[in-house]
Motif scaffolding. Sequence first.
Motif, PDB file in Angstrom:
ATOM      1  N   HIS A 107     -11.824  -2.548 -10.932  1.00 40.39           N
ATOM      2  CA  HIS A 107     -10.747  -2.600 -10.248  1.00 40.39           C
ATOM      3  C   HIS A 107     -10.580  -3.359  -9.211  1.00 40.39           C
ATOM      4  O   HIS A 107     -11.432  -4.908 -10.090  1.00 40.39           O
ATOM      5  CB  HIS A 107     -11.444  -1.364  -9.037  1.00 40.39           C
ATOM      6  N   ARG A 165       3.800   2.818  -5.213  1.00 40.75           N
ATOM      7  CA  ARG A 165       3.114   4.476  -5.249  1.00 40.75           C
ATOM      8  C   ARG A 165       2.751   3.398  -6.314  1.00 40.75           C
ATOM      9  O   ARG A 165       2.379   2.823  -7.235  1.00 40.75           O
ATOM     10  CB  ARG A 165       4.375   4.712  -6.198  1.00 40.75           C
ATOM     11  N   TYR A 166       0.103   3.924  -6.136  1.00 46.70           N
ATOM     12  CA  TYR A 166      -0.508   3.691  -7.713  1.00 46.70           C
ATOM     13  C   TYR A 166      -0.501   4.854  -8.159  1.00 46.70           C
ATOM     14  O   TYR A 166      -0.374   5.607  -8.111  1.00 46.70           O
ATOM     15  CB  TYR A 166      -1.441   3.471  -6.465  1.00 46.70           C
ATOM     16  N   LYS A 169      -0.278  -3.915  -8.265  1.00 47.34           N
ATOM     17  CA  LYS A 169      -0.369  -3.790  -6.619  1.00 47.34           C
ATOM     18  C   LYS A 169      -1.167  -4.706  -6.179  1.00 47.34           C
ATOM     19  O   LYS A 169      -0.734  -6.002  -4.739  1.00 47.34           O
ATOM     20  CB  LYS A 169      -0.888  -2.771  -6.399  1.00 47.34           C
ATOM     21  N   ASP A 179      -0.778   0.129 -11.272  1.00 47.88           N
ATOM     22  CA  ASP A 179      -1.996   0.276 -11.261  1.00 47.88           C
ATOM     23  C   ASP A 179      -2.666  -0.868  -9.664  1.00 47.88           C
ATOM     24  O   ASP A 179      -2.195  -1.794  -9.540  1.00 47.88           O
ATOM     25  CB  ASP A 179      -2.445   0.227 -12.254  1.00 47.88           C
ATOM     26  N   CYS A 180      -3.904  -0.871  -9.664  1.00 46.55           N
ATOM     27  CA  CYS A 180      -4.945  -2.147  -8.873  1.00 46.55           C
ATOM     28  C   CYS A 180      -4.141  -3.071  -9.390  1.00 46.55           C
ATOM     29  O   CYS A 180      -4.653  -3.964  -8.530  1.00 46.55           O
ATOM     30  CB  CYS A 180      -6.376  -1.619  -8.804  1.00 46.55           C
ATOM     31  N   SER A 214      -3.831   3.962   0.770  1.00 48.32           N
ATOM     32  CA  SER A 214      -2.184   4.143   1.330  1.00 48.32           C
ATOM     33  C   SER A 214      -2.258   4.853   2.802  1.00 48.32           C
ATOM     34  O   SER A 214      -3.602   5.155   3.061  1.00 48.32           O
ATOM     35  CB  SER A 214      -1.269   5.148   0.826  1.00 48.32           C
ATOM     36  N   GLN A 233       1.066  -1.814  -0.116  1.00 50.75           N
ATOM     37  CA  GLN A 233      -0.116   0.199  -0.288  1.00 50.75           C
ATOM     38  C   GLN A 233       0.715   0.957  -0.149  1.00 50.75           C
ATOM     39  O   GLN A 233       0.706   2.246  -0.512  1.00 50.75           O
ATOM     40  CB  GLN A 233      -0.808   0.146   0.918  1.00 50.75           C
ATOM     41  N   THR A 238      -4.481  -0.416  -2.586  1.00 47.56           N
ATOM     42  CA  THR A 238      -4.511   1.057  -3.665  1.00 47.56           C
ATOM     43  C   THR A 238      -4.167   2.685  -2.626  1.00 47.56           C
ATOM     44  O   THR A 238      -4.232   3.251  -2.887  1.00 47.56           O
ATOM     45  CB  THR A 238      -5.110   1.392  -5.047  1.00 47.56           C
TER      46      THR A 238
END
Length: 228
Positions: free
Chosen positions: A133, A63-64, A93, A89-90, A152, A59, A150
């Motif tokens: 998503h 970085r997202y 991650k 991206d989602c 944080s 998270q 995603t």
Amino acid sequence: TWPVFAITEFRNWEQVRSWAKELFMFSGASADIKKAIARIKERSTSETDFIMNCIRFVQDEVRYTGIEAGIHSHKPHNPDVVLKQRFGDCKDKSLLLVSMLMEAGYNAYPVLVSTSYGKSLPGLLADGLWFNHAVVGFSYGGEHFYVDPTISNQGGDLRNFQIPDYGYGLRIGPEFVGENLNMLASNPSVAITKITENYFVKDSIGPVNLEVVTIYNGADADAMRGQL
């Protein structure tokens, strides 16, 4: 009300799962991912602490960022690539977190969700395009938990961890073959903000001091951390 009709290439949600399974396949944890897991274990004081540290690593330290060109509009990048570049991206991650938890011996899996149609998905035709998503589900202590990689700066522990109310999702994993959509149970802790105002009066004509104490809980606390 306008009349509408829908067309899909999928017969059922199981076919959508099979399609997604091919996209989320990976060859296992790389040496770099294993090293990252080892470092997290060194600073973890318990099993639940280790799980939470893995979640917060993905998270907060990845970085997202979405660069969704070509096949990667649907297929996540290799987790090793995401770890090295420290952004994704989602989908990226989520697959990274899944690979870390699986390497550590936990049953983890991607979950496709929709931020627009989540609660109405059961009434729609089976199609992968409804989903925009991806989050992560995992099993621990006989329970299923869900986390959004995603988000944080989340607070709380494993049993007081917030995930947005995405409604229904499609769990991607061999143990879910034949399963339709699954309701993602969000944490029972609700978003609560408690404001206490204390007035301190010394005498009838003197100044009055006001102290305001605001305590944020659950999703409200996550939102305030994001603002700060």
